[in-house]
Each structure stands twice: as structure tokens, then as C-alpha cells.
Design a protein around this motif. Sequence first.
Motif, PDB file in Angstrom:
ATOM      1  N   CYS A 103       0.845  -1.197   0.000  1.00  0.00           N
ATOM      2  CA  CYS A 103       0.000   0.000   0.000  1.00  0.00           C
ATOM      3  C   CYS A 103       0.881   1.248   0.000  1.00  0.00           C
ATOM      4  O   CYS A 103       1.829   1.345   0.777  1.00  0.00           O
ATOM      5  CB  CYS A 103      -0.900  -0.006   1.231  1.00  0.00           C
ATOM      6  SG  CYS A 103      -1.838   1.513   1.451  1.00  0.00           S
ATOM      7  N   SER A 105       0.000   4.172   0.935  1.00  0.00           N
ATOM      8  CA  SER A 105      -0.297   5.053   2.063  1.00  0.00           C
ATOM      9  C   SER A 105       0.290   4.541   3.377  1.00  0.00           C
ATOM     10  O   SER A 105       0.881   5.294   4.139  1.00  0.00           O
ATOM     11  CB  SER A 105      -1.807   5.213   2.214  1.00  0.00           C
ATOM     12  OG  SER A 105      -2.359   5.684   1.015  1.00  0.00           O
ATOM     13  N   CYS A 106       0.093   3.238   3.687  1.00  0.00           N
ATOM     14  CA  CYS A 106       0.510   2.746   5.004  1.00  0.00           C
ATOM     15  C   CYS A 106       1.647   1.734   4.933  1.00  0.00           C
ATOM     16  O   CYS A 106       2.227   1.387   5.956  1.00  0.00           O
ATOM     17  CB  CYS A 106      -0.690   2.144   5.744  1.00  0.00           C
ATOM     18  SG  CYS A 106      -1.347   0.651   4.989  1.00  0.00           S
ATOM     19  N   CYS A 117      -7.590   0.011   0.677  1.00  0.00           N
ATOM     20  CA  CYS A 117      -6.701  -0.752   1.547  1.00  0.00           C
ATOM     21  C   CYS A 117      -7.432  -1.212   2.808  1.00  0.00           C
ATOM     22  O   CYS A 117      -8.077  -0.409   3.467  1.00  0.00           O
ATOM     23  CB  CYS A 117      -5.515   0.141   1.907  1.00  0.00           C
ATOM     24  SG  CYS A 117      -4.403  -0.606   3.106  1.00  0.00           S
ATOM     25  N   HIS A 119      -6.132  -1.951   5.569  1.00  0.00           N
ATOM     26  CA  HIS A 119      -5.421  -1.482   6.763  1.00  0.00           C
ATOM     27  C   HIS A 119      -5.707  -0.007   7.050  1.00  0.00           C
ATOM     28  O   HIS A 119      -5.969   0.371   8.180  1.00  0.00           O
ATOM     29  CB  HIS A 119      -3.912  -1.674   6.599  1.00  0.00           C
ATOM     30  CG  HIS A 119      -3.534  -3.092   6.277  1.00  0.00           C
ATOM     31  ND1 HIS A 119      -3.546  -4.091   7.223  1.00  0.00           N
ATOM     32  CD2 HIS A 119      -3.167  -3.685   5.117  1.00  0.00           C
ATOM     33  CE1 HIS A 119      -3.187  -5.239   6.650  1.00  0.00           C
ATOM     34  NE2 HIS A 119      -2.949  -5.016   5.376  1.00  0.00           N
ATOM     35  N   CYS A 120      -5.622   0.846   6.023  1.00  0.00           N
ATOM     36  CA  CYS A 120      -5.755   2.285   6.260  1.00  0.00           C
ATOM     37  C   CYS A 120      -6.984   2.882   5.569  1.00  0.00           C
ATOM     38  O   CYS A 120      -7.339   4.026   5.854  1.00  0.00           O
ATOM     39  CB  CYS A 120      -4.495   3.024   5.811  1.00  0.00           C
ATOM     40  SG  CYS A 120      -4.171   2.903   4.042  1.00  0.00           S
TER      41      CYS A 120
HETATM   42 ZN   LIG Z   1      -2.949   1.142   3.474  1.00  0.00          ZN
END
Ligand SMILES: [Zn+2]
Length: 123
Positions: A103, A105-106, A117, A119-120
Amino acid sequence: MTRAARLAVVWLLSQAYLSAQRPGDDTANAAAGVLGCLGCGTFMLIPLVLFVIQIAILIWVVKDSKARGMDGAVIWMIFVFLVPVIGLIVYVFSRPQGALVKCASCGNMRLQASAKCPHCGNA
Ligand SMILES: [Zn+2]
């Protein structure tokens, strides 16, 4: 469940397994036993190696299922724990198929085809 709760479950399972494998905490006696019987030492090592492999597989299942945005990561982990080889095969074939990418972003792994995503939540 939170990440900490999942780790607690893995830890409890590992502690239960270890205490079942170990008759006592007396290190000196255990060492003497291994020295006294090399065959026994090898015999005791096999369940330990299998246990380490199994824990590694369980951690991989949780990380993989989370990266694929699956809800039942812990259910799958318990399933693979209870039915080691067949459980893993069933998991590999029933999980959402596709390549995992990192990802932007994270930095966690996510399914390439996923809309956002797991996760984020970023696209
Ligand atoms: Zn993410």
C-alpha cells in the motif's frame, strides 16, 4: 478484535502447546536427559520444529487474510491450527485470489484488485 487481542490468542495457544510438550521446568534435568539419551534429544526436537513451523504458518495466514481484506482472520487461524495441513490447503484455495501489492499510504500488503486498503482505508 484488535491486533493485541489476536497476538494474545497466538501467545495463549503457544503457551498451552509448550506446557503440554514440556513435562517440567527443570532445565538441569532436561539437559541431563538430553545428554543421557541423544535419541531422546532428537525426538524432543521434532515437535519443537513442527511447532515453530506451525506458528509461522498461523502468523502468515493472519497477515495474508488481513491483506486480502477478509473478516475472519482469527477464525482461519484457529481452523488452520486445528486442521494443520488440510486447513492450510482449504485456506489457500478459498481466500480471495490475486496478487498482493504494498500500500502506498501505510506500507502494509493489500490485494492489488481491492477498491481500498483494508489497513488504512485509502484507495
Ligand atoms: Zn494502506
